[in-house]
Write a protein that holds these residues in place. Structure first.
Motif, short mmCIF file in Angstrom:
data_model
loop_
_atom_site.label_atom_id
_atom_site.label_comp_id
_atom_site.label_asym_id
_atom_site.label_seq_id
_atom_site.Cartn_x
_atom_site.Cartn_y
_atom_site.Cartn_z
N LEU A 66 -2.97 2.90 17.89
CA LEU A 66 -4.40 3.22 17.47
C LEU A 66 -5.16 2.41 16.76
N THR A 67 -4.45 1.76 15.88
CA THR A 67 -5.29 0.69 15.12
C THR A 67 -5.63 -0.52 15.83
N ASP A 68 -4.71 -1.01 16.67
CA ASP A 68 -5.02 -2.15 17.65
C ASP A 68 -6.18 -1.49 18.52
N LEU B 228 -5.99 -6.95 11.24
CA LEU B 228 -6.72 -6.38 10.07
C LEU B 228 -6.96 -7.49 9.09
N LEU B 229 -6.30 -8.49 8.82
CA LEU B 229 -6.81 -9.43 7.88
C LEU B 229 -7.81 -10.29 8.22
N ASP C 260 -1.63 -2.24 -8.32
CA ASP C 260 -0.72 -1.19 -8.82
C ASP C 260 -0.67 0.10 -7.74
N ASN C 261 -1.62 0.15 -6.81
CA ASN C 261 -1.49 1.40 -5.78
C ASN C 261 -0.43 0.70 -4.65
N LEU C 262 -0.34 -0.37 -4.33
CA LEU C 262 0.56 -1.17 -3.23
C LEU C 262 1.91 -0.87 -3.60
N TYR C 263 2.37 -0.72 -4.87
CA TYR C 263 3.65 -0.65 -5.19
C TYR C 263 4.13 0.73 -5.48
N SER C 264 3.47 1.75 -5.62
CA SER C 264 3.73 2.96 -5.98
C SER C 264 3.95 3.61 -4.75
N VAL D 229 -17.08 -0.75 6.18
CA VAL D 229 -15.73 -0.41 7.12
C VAL D 229 -14.96 -1.88 6.73
N GLN D 230 -15.63 -2.85 6.73
CA GLN D 230 -14.84 -4.41 6.64
C GLN D 230 -14.39 -4.29 5.03
N SER D 231 -15.11 -3.86 4.22
CA SER D 231 -14.47 -4.10 2.74
C SER D 231 -13.93 -2.87 2.02
N THR D 232 -13.93 -1.64 2.69
CA THR D 232 -13.20 -0.63 2.34
C THR D 232 -12.18 -0.07 3.18
N PHE D 233 -12.37 0.47 4.39
CA PHE D 233 -11.54 0.85 5.44
C PHE D 233 -10.50 0.07 5.89
N LEU D 234 -10.83 -0.94 6.42
CA LEU D 234 -9.56 -1.94 6.73
C LEU D 234 -8.84 -2.46 5.90
N PRO D 235 -9.25 -2.69 4.59
CA PRO D 235 -8.22 -3.15 3.81
C PRO D 235 -7.37 -1.78 3.33
N GLN D 236 -7.90 -0.69 3.39
CA GLN D 236 -7.01 0.50 3.12
C GLN D 236 -6.11 0.74 4.17
N VAL D 237 -6.49 0.52 5.31
CA VAL D 237 -5.20 0.58 6.47
C VAL D 237 -4.28 -0.34 6.25
N LEU D 238 -4.71 -1.46 5.98
CA LEU D 238 -3.76 -2.53 5.72
C LEU D 238 -2.77 -2.27 4.74
N GLN D 239 -3.38 -1.76 3.49
CA GLN D 239 -2.60 -1.18 2.45
C GLN D 239 -1.59 -0.35 2.88
N SER D 240 -2.06 0.68 3.67
CA SER D 240 -1.09 1.98 4.04
C SER D 240 0.03 1.27 4.90
N ILE D 241 -0.23 0.30 5.89
CA ILE D 241 0.76 -0.38 6.81
C ILE D 241 1.91 -1.13 5.70
N CYS D 242 1.19 -1.77 4.63
CA CYS D 242 2.18 -2.53 3.79
C CYS D 242 3.05 -1.61 3.16
#
Length: 102
Positions: A31-33, A85-86, A97-101, A47-60
């Motif tokens: 769906l992301t693709d 996404l990058l 901090d949120n990335l590793y929680s 979208v570029q500064s908030t949403f896309l990085p959040q999606v990337l963070q969720s995938i990571c």
């Protein structure tokens, strides 16, 4: 794998039956693709500064928690989607901090 099925009612109206379980990781990646291909994000800074990085963070986060259990094809798909996404996300300050929680 869960999917969305459309069935026609007796009156000819299209009825959409959505599964009650959450989507599989592979479905999220697909769906992301799809959205990255068809939606133009150049005009939306939020979208570029908030949403896309959040999606990337969720995938990571998901990859970090499940990398040992993922098939190679899914892992490759996740890396490709993350790369896409990058390439579209605007640089922002990321709270690691949120990335590793969990």
């Amino acid at each position: 794998s869960s999917g969305i099925n459309a069935e026609y009612g007796k009156d000819g109206n299209n009825k959409l039956f959505v599964p009650s379980s959450p989507p599989e990781f592979e479905e999220i990646l697909s769906l992301t693709d799809f959205l990255l291909e068809i939606v133009s994000f150049e005009y939306s800074a939020s979208v570029q500064s908030t949403f896309l990085p959040q999606v990337l963070q969720s995938i990571c986060k998901y990859l970090r928690a499940h990398v040992a259990d993922l098939p190679g094809a899914t892992l490759a798909h996740a890396i490709e989607t993350s790369s896409n996404l990058l390439s579209r996300a605007q640089p922002t300050t990321v709270n690691t901090d949120n990335l590793y929680s969990n």
